[in-house]
Design a protein around this motif. Structure first.
Motif, short mmCIF file in Angstrom:
data_model
loop_
_atom_site.label_atom_id
_atom_site.label_comp_id
_atom_site.label_asym_id
_atom_site.label_seq_id
_atom_site.Cartn_x
_atom_site.Cartn_y
_atom_site.Cartn_z
N MET A 1 18.01 -3.82 39.43
CA MET A 1 19.35 -3.33 39.68
C MET A 1 19.98 -4.22 40.74
O MET A 1 19.38 -4.48 41.77
CB MET A 1 19.28 -1.88 40.14
N GLU A 2 21.20 -4.63 40.50
CA GLU A 2 21.90 -5.51 41.43
C GLU A 2 22.66 -4.71 42.47
O GLU A 2 22.92 -3.52 42.29
CB GLU A 2 22.86 -6.40 40.65
N THR A 3 23.03 -5.39 43.55
CA THR A 3 23.74 -4.75 44.65
C THR A 3 25.03 -4.09 44.17
O THR A 3 25.36 -2.98 44.60
CB THR A 3 24.07 -5.80 45.74
N LYS A 4 25.74 -4.74 43.28
CA LYS A 4 27.00 -4.19 42.76
C LYS A 4 26.76 -2.87 42.03
O LYS A 4 27.52 -1.91 42.19
CB LYS A 4 27.63 -5.21 41.82
N GLU A 5 25.68 -2.80 41.26
CA GLU A 5 25.34 -1.58 40.54
C GLU A 5 24.94 -0.46 41.51
O GLU A 5 25.31 0.70 41.31
CB GLU A 5 24.21 -1.84 39.55
N ILE A 6 24.22 -0.81 42.56
CA ILE A 6 23.82 0.18 43.56
C ILE A 6 25.06 0.72 44.27
O ILE A 6 25.18 1.93 44.49
CB ILE A 6 22.82 -0.43 44.57
N GLN A 7 26.00 -0.16 44.59
CA GLN A 7 27.24 0.27 45.25
C GLN A 7 28.04 1.21 44.34
O GLN A 7 28.57 2.21 44.80
CB GLN A 7 28.10 -0.93 45.66
N LYS A 8 28.09 0.91 43.04
CA LYS A 8 28.78 1.80 42.10
C LYS A 8 28.11 3.17 42.07
O LYS A 8 28.78 4.20 42.02
CB LYS A 8 28.78 1.19 40.69
N LEU A 9 26.78 3.18 42.10
CA LEU A 9 26.03 4.43 42.09
C LEU A 9 26.34 5.25 43.35
O LEU A 9 26.58 6.45 43.27
CB LEU A 9 24.53 4.14 42.00
N ILE A 10 26.35 4.59 44.50
CA ILE A 10 26.65 5.28 45.76
C ILE A 10 28.06 5.84 45.73
O ILE A 10 28.31 6.98 46.14
CB ILE A 10 26.43 4.34 46.96
N ASP A 11 29.03 5.06 45.22
CA ASP A 11 30.41 5.55 45.12
C ASP A 11 30.50 6.76 44.20
O ASP A 11 31.20 7.73 44.49
CB ASP A 11 31.33 4.43 44.61
N PHE A 12 29.78 6.71 43.07
CA PHE A 12 29.77 7.83 42.14
C PHE A 12 29.23 9.09 42.80
O PHE A 12 29.79 10.18 42.67
CB PHE A 12 28.93 7.49 40.90
N ILE A 13 28.12 8.94 43.54
CA ILE A 13 27.51 10.09 44.21
C ILE A 13 28.46 10.65 45.27
O ILE A 13 28.61 11.87 45.40
CB ILE A 13 26.15 9.69 44.83
N ALA A 14 29.14 9.78 46.00
CA ALA A 14 30.07 10.22 47.03
C ALA A 14 31.21 11.04 46.43
O ALA A 14 31.67 12.01 47.02
CB ALA A 14 30.62 9.02 47.79
N GLN A 15 31.68 10.67 45.26
CA GLN A 15 32.79 11.37 44.62
C GLN A 15 32.33 12.61 43.86
O GLN A 15 33.11 13.51 43.62
CB GLN A 15 33.51 10.43 43.66
N SER A 16 31.07 12.67 43.49
CA SER A 16 30.58 13.76 42.64
C SER A 16 30.32 15.07 43.38
O SER A 16 30.31 16.11 42.78
CB SER A 16 29.30 13.34 41.94
N GLY A 17 30.06 14.99 44.67
CA GLY A 17 29.72 16.20 45.41
C GLY A 17 28.24 16.51 45.41
O GLY A 17 27.82 17.51 45.99
N LEU A 18 27.41 15.68 44.78
CA LEU A 18 25.97 15.88 44.81
C LEU A 18 25.44 15.57 46.20
O LEU A 18 25.94 14.68 46.87
CB LEU A 18 25.28 14.98 43.79
N ASP A 19 24.42 16.30 46.62
CA ASP A 19 23.84 16.06 47.94
C ASP A 19 22.62 15.16 47.88
O ASP A 19 22.25 14.56 48.87
CB ASP A 19 23.45 17.38 48.61
N GLU A 20 21.96 15.08 46.71
CA GLU A 20 20.75 14.27 46.60
C GLU A 20 20.58 13.79 45.17
O GLU A 20 20.81 14.54 44.23
CB GLU A 20 19.53 15.09 47.02
N VAL A 21 20.20 12.51 45.02
CA VAL A 21 19.94 11.94 43.71
C VAL A 21 18.68 11.10 43.80
O VAL A 21 18.50 10.31 44.73
CB VAL A 21 21.12 11.05 43.24
N ASN A 22 17.77 11.27 42.82
CA ASN A 22 16.56 10.47 42.73
C ASN A 22 16.57 9.76 41.39
O ASN A 22 16.73 10.40 40.35
CB ASN A 22 15.30 11.35 42.80
N ILE A 23 16.39 8.44 41.40
CA ILE A 23 16.33 7.65 40.18
C ILE A 23 15.06 6.83 40.25
O ILE A 23 14.81 6.14 41.23
CB ILE A 23 17.56 6.73 40.04
N GLU A 24 14.26 6.91 39.18
CA GLU A 24 13.01 6.16 39.17
C GLU A 24 12.82 5.54 37.79
O GLU A 24 12.89 6.21 36.77
CB GLU A 24 11.84 7.09 39.50
N THR A 25 12.62 4.22 37.78
CA THR A 25 12.31 3.51 36.56
C THR A 25 11.00 2.76 36.78
O THR A 25 10.42 2.83 37.87
CB THR A 25 13.42 2.50 36.18
#
Length: 158
Positions: A1-25
């Motif tokens: 996963m690239e930095t840009k994708e991680i930043q998009k994920l963080i932005d999505f979480i910030a807007q979603s209202g979720l308090d915790e997200v775990n992603i494992e591949t």
């Protein structure tokens, strides 16, 4: 996963209202946790049945109440310097399980002396003292997670 994708994920979480997200591949593991952004949780109201007597209810058990700290206890620690964690990670008192702790209660320290190790993202960071003094209290258990700016040691200045 690239930095840009991680930043998009963080932005999505910030807007979603979720308090915790775990992603494992198979090649990646990410855990994102939000602290202090929502309102404090209020205790749930207690329903009293209509058939209950009108007598005053007993207060909450003493075990759930936290007594205020006494001024003497606050004054006793007021002159100590606190060494705080400069990062999030896992706190270790020694560089390996076989070696002794870097510092113990009663040890004299000076600026630049290593006091602990914090592991962050598989990197072991040696934390050095920025103060001179004597260690009076270790505030964190070995091999436990610490947060940024969490107090680690109390130091009596020399």
């Amino acid at each position: 996963m690239e930095t840009k994708e991680i930043q998009k994920l963080i932005d999505f979480i910030a807007q979603s209202g979720l308090d915790e997200v775990n992603i494992e591949t198979s090649e990646l593991k990410i855990k994102v946790k939000r602290y202090g952004t929502g309102p404090a949780a209020a205790p749930a109201p207690v329903a009293i049945p209509a058939s209950a007597p009108a007598a005053p209810q007993a207060s909450a058990p003493a075990a759930t109440q936290t007594p205020p700290s006494t001024p003497a206890a606050v004054d006793a620690e007021a002159h100590y310097i606190t060494i705080k964690s400069p990062m999030i990670g896992t706190f270790y008192r020694a560089s390996s399980p076989e070696t002794p702790a870097l510092v113990n209660i009663g040890d004299e320290i000076k600026p630049g002396k290593p006091v602990c190790i914090i592991e962050a993202m598989k990197l072991f960071n040696e934390i050095e003292s920025e103060v001179a003094g004597r260690i009076v209290k270790v505030l964190v258990e070995n091999a436990t997670p610490v947060e940024f700016d969490q107090p680690l040691f109390l130091v009596e200045p020399v």
